[in-house]
Design an enzyme around this catalytic site. Structure first.
Site, PDB file in Angstrom:
ATOM      1  N   ASP A  70       8.135  96.429 -70.159  1.00 53.06           N
ATOM      2  CA  ASP A  70       7.458  97.070 -71.285  1.00 53.06           C
ATOM      3  C   ASP A  70       6.666  98.313 -70.893  1.00 53.06           C
ATOM      4  OD1 ASP A  70       8.345  95.330 -73.256  1.00 53.06           O
ATOM      5  OD2 ASP A  70       6.723  93.914 -72.883  1.00 53.06           O
ATOM      6  N   ARG A  85       2.926  90.124 -81.382  1.00 53.76           N
ATOM      7  CA  ARG A  85       2.850  90.393 -79.945  1.00 53.76           C
ATOM      8  C   ARG A  85       1.562  91.133 -79.606  1.00 53.76           C
ATOM      9  NH1 ARG A  85       3.586  94.563 -76.725  1.00 53.76           N
ATOM     10  NH2 ARG A  85       4.646  94.387 -74.712  1.00 53.76           N
ATOM     11  N   HIS A 138      12.850  91.645 -69.112  1.00 50.85           N
ATOM     12  CA  HIS A 138      13.274  90.745 -70.178  1.00 50.85           C
ATOM     13  C   HIS A 138      14.248  91.446 -71.116  1.00 50.85           C
ATOM     14  CE1 HIS A 138       9.599  92.701 -71.705  1.00 50.85           C
ATOM     15  NE2 HIS A 138      10.067  92.515 -72.931  1.00 50.85           N
ATOM     16  N   HIS A 196      14.608  95.233 -69.875  1.00 50.77           N
ATOM     17  CA  HIS A 196      13.575  96.259 -69.729  1.00 50.77           C
ATOM     18  C   HIS A 196      12.261  95.632 -69.277  1.00 50.77           C
ATOM     19  CE1 HIS A 196      12.822  94.616 -73.732  1.00 50.77           C
ATOM     20  NE2 HIS A 196      11.578  95.097 -73.659  1.00 50.77           N
TER      21      HIS A 196
END
Length: 294
Positions: free
Chosen positions: A111, A275, A260, A109
């Site tokens: 983000d 994150r 990723h 995917h």
């Protein structure tokens, strides 16, 4: 002069940066060198960086304005003190998850492409890692587009696709969403299949997620067949880099020209990542003329 060293990790993308302490404000020369390496390699790894959450946020702001995390299935920030930080973890405290995405596989995917202005970049800081499993992979979408057969380039020229907002990359339904049975009715932003990177000017394949994707204007079966071809091509091993995590690794990636994914791992061991993400701009169709920054 910058003292950092840039060591490529894989032929397709990825480089390790050494010779810098990310707990301290970056000197102008070091920041410029890191940005050049990032432009060249798309994904950067910094090993042995024991950062506090405020230090992680300060570092992230060196690359742009922080973007708050997208909504998670639990409907509230995981860190009330630092809502700008998302927690990626399988750990539970008193039966309640302290983070998102669990311990299963997270599919390929990009983000938050289900919104009109997805983040341009993200950082992931490893605070606890399992002894094996949970590896993360990135794929180079410049390379994926440049190596597309001519007939596929022609088939997707000028076309847009729906980027479904219903599910996250671990297959969990987002809060407030409902089941989607027809991809043509999926909620989410419509983005070009080929975008122009706003800084490099290069063309990149822009796929988002495969689930509930739909190419606008095509019959559903034709859309599915074309998307299956694109995804099979874009995620070939020769376009990828594999990250085997070590404690206090920090990864910076460009969300505009990579995909990723993550391997599953043993649910009995813990994995905790913090994150941050950096605001982007609306996607620019590659065919659209425009000024590109030097």
């Amino acid at each position: 002069m910058s003292s950092i060293t840039v060591t490529p990790i894989a032929p397709a993308l990825g480089a390790e940066i050494s010779g810098v302490d990310l707990r301290k404000p970056l000197a102008a020369d070091d920041l410029a060198a890191i940005k050049r390496a990032w432009s060249d390699h798309l994904v950067l790894r910094f090993r042995g960086q024991l950062l506090s959450d405020p230090e992680l946020m300060a570092l992230s702001r060196s690359f742009g304005e922080l973007d708050p995390p997208g909504p998670n299935p639990y409907g509230k920030p995981f860190l009330t003190e630092f809502p700008e930080i998302n927690v990626i973890s399988n750990v539970k405290k008193d039966g309640v998850p302290i983070g998102n995405l669990g311990d299963g596989e997270a599919v390929w995917h990009c983000d938050m492409t289900y919104i009109e202005t997805p983040p341009m970049a993200a950082m992931l800081h490893a605070l606890d890692v399992p002894p094996s499993g949970g590896d993360t992979y990135w794929a180079n979408m410049y390379m994926a587009y440049e190596t597309l057969p001519a007939e596929l380039k022609q088939a997707i020229a000028g076309r847009r696709a729906i980027h479904d907002a219903t599910y996250n990359s671990a297959g969990m339904m987002r809060k407030g969403m409902k089941e989607v049975t027809d991809p043509r009715e999926a909620p989410g932003a419509h983005h070009p299949l080929v975008v122009r990177h706003p800084e490099t000017g290069r063309a990149a394949l822009y796929l988002g997620r495969r689930r509930n994707s739909y190419i606008l204007g095509l019959p559903l079966d034709e859309s599915n067949a074309l998307l299956d071809e694109l995804w099979a091509h874009a995620t070939q091993p020769e376009f990828t880099f594999r990250q085997e995590w070590k404690l206090h690794d920090l990864i910076l990636w460009d969300n505009r020209c990579t995909l990723h994914r993550r391997d599953a791992f043993d649910p009995s061991v813990s994995r905790i990542m913090h994150r941050t993400q950096i605001k982007g701009i609306a996607t620019i169709p590659y065919e659209q003329a425009g000024t590109v920054a030097a």
